[in-house]
Design a protein around this motif. Structure first.
Motif, PDB file in Angstrom:
ATOM      1  N   ALA A  45       0.969  -1.425  -0.044  1.00 33.35           N
ATOM      2  CA  ALA A  45       0.010  -0.215   0.006  1.00 33.35           C
ATOM      3  C   ALA A  45       0.890   1.242  -0.126  1.00 33.35           C
ATOM      4  O   ALA A  45       0.819   2.122  -0.589  1.00 33.35           O
ATOM      5  CB  ALA A  45      -0.702   0.011   1.175  1.00 33.35           C
ATOM      6  N   VAL A  46       1.907   1.473   0.955  1.00 34.88           N
ATOM      7  CA  VAL A  46       2.756   2.495   0.849  1.00 34.88           C
ATOM      8  C   VAL A  46       3.498   2.726  -0.372  1.00 34.88           C
ATOM      9  O   VAL A  46       3.723   3.880  -0.758  1.00 34.88           O
ATOM     10  CB  VAL A  46       3.704   2.134   2.105  1.00 34.88           C
ATOM     11  N   THR A  47       4.034   1.524  -0.827  1.00 40.01           N
ATOM     12  CA  THR A  47       4.905   1.725  -1.861  1.00 40.01           C
ATOM     13  C   THR A  47       4.283   2.088  -3.380  1.00 40.01           C
ATOM     14  O   THR A  47       5.021   2.452  -4.195  1.00 40.01           O
ATOM     15  CB  THR A  47       6.176   0.500  -2.020  1.00 40.01           C
ATOM     16  N   GLY A  48       3.061   1.455  -3.428  1.00 37.71           N
ATOM     17  CA  GLY A  48       2.514   1.490  -4.473  1.00 37.71           C
ATOM     18  C   GLY A  48       2.595   0.375  -5.522  1.00 37.71           C
ATOM     19  O   GLY A  48       2.213   0.533  -6.699  1.00 37.71           O
ATOM     20  N   ILE A  49       3.361  -0.331  -5.134  1.00 35.47           N
ATOM     21  CA  ILE A  49       4.065  -1.801  -5.723  1.00 35.47           C
ATOM     22  C   ILE A  49       3.149  -2.802  -5.292  1.00 35.47           C
ATOM     23  O   ILE A  49       3.062  -3.396  -4.059  1.00 35.47           O
ATOM     24  CB  ILE A  49       5.491  -2.119  -5.683  1.00 35.47           C
ATOM     25  N   ASP A  50       2.152  -3.178  -6.339  1.00 38.86           N
ATOM     26  CA  ASP A  50       1.424  -4.393  -5.951  1.00 38.86           C
ATOM     27  C   ASP A  50       2.020  -5.777  -6.043  1.00 38.86           C
ATOM     28  O   ASP A  50       2.622  -6.135  -7.146  1.00 38.86           O
ATOM     29  CB  ASP A  50       0.039  -4.506  -6.990  1.00 38.86           C
ATOM     30  N   PHE A  51       2.147  -6.467  -5.059  1.00 37.25           N
ATOM     31  CA  PHE A  51       2.808  -7.916  -4.858  1.00 37.25           C
ATOM     32  C   PHE A  51       1.981  -8.859  -4.145  1.00 37.25           C
ATOM     33  O   PHE A  51       1.504  -8.462  -3.183  1.00 37.25           O
ATOM     34  CB  PHE A  51       4.224  -7.775  -4.781  1.00 37.25           C
ATOM     35  N   THR A  52       2.085 -10.026  -4.552  1.00 37.16           N
ATOM     36  CA  THR A  52       1.677 -10.983  -3.825  1.00 37.16           C
ATOM     37  C   THR A  52       2.857 -11.948  -3.233  1.00 37.16           C
ATOM     38  O   THR A  52       3.747 -12.385  -4.025  1.00 37.16           O
ATOM     39  CB  THR A  52       0.727 -12.078  -4.487  1.00 37.16           C
ATOM     40  N   PRO A  53       3.369 -12.029  -2.117  1.00 35.31           N
ATOM     41  CA  PRO A  53       4.471 -12.627  -1.337  1.00 35.31           C
ATOM     42  C   PRO A  53       4.470 -14.220  -1.718  1.00 35.31           C
ATOM     43  O   PRO A  53       3.520 -14.607  -1.736  1.00 35.31           O
ATOM     44  CB  PRO A  53       4.484 -12.280   0.080  1.00 35.31           C
ATOM     45  N   GLU A  54       5.701 -14.318  -1.975  1.00 34.70           N
ATOM     46  CA  GLU A  54       6.160 -15.880  -2.287  1.00 34.70           C
ATOM     47  C   GLU A  54       6.132 -16.456  -0.817  1.00 34.70           C
ATOM     48  O   GLU A  54       6.385 -15.855   0.000  1.00 34.70           O
ATOM     49  CB  GLU A  54       7.363 -16.136  -3.026  1.00 34.70           C
ATOM     50  N   ILE A  55       5.475 -17.544  -0.775  1.00 38.70           N
ATOM     51  CA  ILE A  55       5.683 -18.550   0.371  1.00 38.70           C
ATOM     52  C   ILE A  55       6.678 -19.429   0.268  1.00 38.70           C
ATOM     53  O   ILE A  55       6.594 -20.323  -0.418  1.00 38.70           O
ATOM     54  CB  ILE A  55       4.175 -19.231   0.989  1.00 38.70           C
ATOM     55  N   ALA A  56       7.541 -19.307   1.362  1.00 35.29           N
ATOM     56  CA  ALA A  56       8.718 -20.102   1.354  1.00 35.29           C
ATOM     57  C   ALA A  56       8.571 -21.204   2.731  1.00 35.29           C
ATOM     58  O   ALA A  56       7.569 -20.729   3.530  1.00 35.29           O
ATOM     59  CB  ALA A  56      10.077 -19.432   1.881  1.00 35.29           C
ATOM     60  N   PRO A  57       9.147 -22.042   2.599  1.00 33.65           N
ATOM     61  CA  PRO A  57       9.116 -23.231   4.031  1.00 33.65           C
ATOM     62  C   PRO A  57       9.411 -22.310   5.121  1.00 33.65           C
ATOM     63  O   PRO A  57      10.072 -21.485   5.157  1.00 33.65           O
ATOM     64  CB  PRO A  57      10.201 -24.118   3.629  1.00 33.65           C
ATOM     65  N   ARG A  58       8.721 -22.704   6.385  1.00 27.31           N
ATOM     66  CA  ARG A  58       9.019 -22.026   7.333  1.00 27.31           C
ATOM     67  C   ARG A  58      10.406 -22.374   7.915  1.00 27.31           C
ATOM     68  O   ARG A  58      10.728 -23.377   7.799  1.00 27.31           O
ATOM     69  CB  ARG A  58       7.902 -22.419   8.641  1.00 27.31           C
ATOM     70  N   ARG A  59      10.735 -21.361   8.865  1.00 23.74           N
ATOM     71  CA  ARG A  59      12.199 -21.695   9.332  1.00 23.74           C
ATOM     72  C   ARG A  59      12.133 -22.543  10.574  1.00 23.74           C
ATOM     73  O   ARG A  59      11.410 -22.290  11.426  1.00 23.74           O
ATOM     74  CB  ARG A  59      13.038 -20.248   9.683  1.00 23.74           C
ATOM     75  N   ALA A  60      13.078 -23.274  10.792  1.00 21.18           N
ATOM     76  CA  ALA A  60      12.932 -23.977  12.154  1.00 21.18           C
ATOM     77  C   ALA A  60      13.145 -23.323  13.209  1.00 21.18           C
ATOM     78  O   ALA A  60      14.027 -22.513  13.337  1.00 21.18           O
ATOM     79  CB  ALA A  60      13.884 -25.156  11.991  1.00 21.18           C
TER      80      ALA A  60
END
Length: 327
Positions: A265-280
């Motif tokens: 919202a702040v940057t005006g750059i629309d993106f859907t974050p990639e989902i990586a494996p959770r960290r141990a």
């Protein structure tokens, strides 16, 4: 009289320096520039470049300047990397602190505010961390911060050192366009760098037991943090009662997913974050109470999440413009 700020050319330290100056307190900066930037030190502020491991440099600094207290922020702050570099981490965070305390004692400087960390708690088994929450650090970095607190405690008993330790959580934002977080490991710089490079930011896991499935953490504005350092120094100078440790926490926290939405919202750059494996080892939620600090150290959340992101983004953009002009 002045306060010595170790690490005063770094992201947090430079904000602390400005907060002291704004409150009418002179400062002297010591920094080895391993992660700091000389240009972050305001003009007219004495700057001593060197390592805290250099006892002679510290003796000269205390001899040259009329120092009444120390804000000790310098250190190796990369928790994840500390697992691969434990000896380096201990040298920078424990040995250096011991050398600093010895130089302070020799110069009869008896006040210190220590930059500690939420890493001392490890993975707490409570929804809200307080200063009494059991300490169980899970990295050499967290261990060194806890040992730093012990060193202050023991020197207080042995030599009357007046001290307090401020445990930080996730420090973000910017209090001035020319100051920014340049850590290669922190969330905001990683997200901004990815967006500016045309890459999609990523989230490590979205299956946590939280409202949106992403980790919930304390995110606090660096300028708010700096104000409490000044309040702690003022309290020590006045000889007023002070706790050995304080959490500078939000009391509620925000999720990584909320941060990503706010960044878009702040940057005006629309993106859907990639989902990586959770960290141990990443807990679902780590949020701290800031009640004690609010009582004693003028601690409060003065900035919204939007303001934290906006200020950080503006300082990052300003750095990009400066780089283009330099080139």
């Amino acid at each position: 009289m002045a306060w010595l700020v170790t690490g005063g050319a770094g992201y947090i330290g430079s904000h602390v320096v400005r907060a002291f100056l704004a409150d009418g307190i002179d400062v002297v900066v010591v920094d080895d520039l391993s992660s700091g930037h000389a240009e972050f030190v305001p003009a007219g502020v004495p700057f001593v470049q060197g390592t805290l491991l250099d006892a002679d440099l510290l003796r000269r600094t205390f001899a040259e300047y009329d120092i009444s207290g120390v804000v000790h922020i310098a250190g190796y702050k990369y928790a994840g990397v500390s697992v691969q570099r434990p000896l380096h981490t201990y040298e920078q965070n424990v040995t250096a602190t011991a050398v600093l305390l010895a130089a302070m004692a020799e110069a009869d400087v008896s006040r210190i505010v220590f930059s500690s960390s939420a890493a001392v708690y490890g993975t707490p088994h409570t929804d809200l961390v307080t200063e009494a929450t059991p300490k169980s650090p899970e990295s050499p970095y967290g261990e060194t911060k806890l040992i730093g607190e012990w060193l202050l405690r023991d020197q207080g008993i042995a030599a009357g050192l007046a001290h307090t330790s401020l445990r930080y959580f996730n420090v973000v934002g910017s209090g001035a366009l020319e100051l920014r977080d340049t850590s290669p490991h922190n969330l905001f710089p990683l997200v901004f760098d990815a967006l500016l490079a045309g890459r999609t930011p990523r989230i490590n896991g979205n299956d946590y037991q939280t409202a949106d499935g992403t980790c919930v953490r304390d995110y606090i504005h660096v300028a708010d943090l700096a104000i409490s350092h000044v309040a702690a120094a003022r309290r020590l100078d006045a000889g007023e009662p002070i706790e050995a440790v304080y959490n500078l926490g939000s009391g509620d926290g925000v999720s990584v997913g909320q941060i990503m939405s706010t960044v878009a919202a702040v940057t005006g750059i629309d993106f859907t974050p990639e989902i990586a494996p959770r960290r141990a080892g990443d807990p679902d939620r780590i949020v701290a109470s800031g009640e004690l600090a609010a009582r004693d150290l003028d601690w409060k959340m003065r900035h919204s999440l939007e303001e934290m992101v906006q200020s950080a983004w503006e300082s990052r953009q300003a750095a990009s413009v400066d780089s283009e002009v330099t080139i």
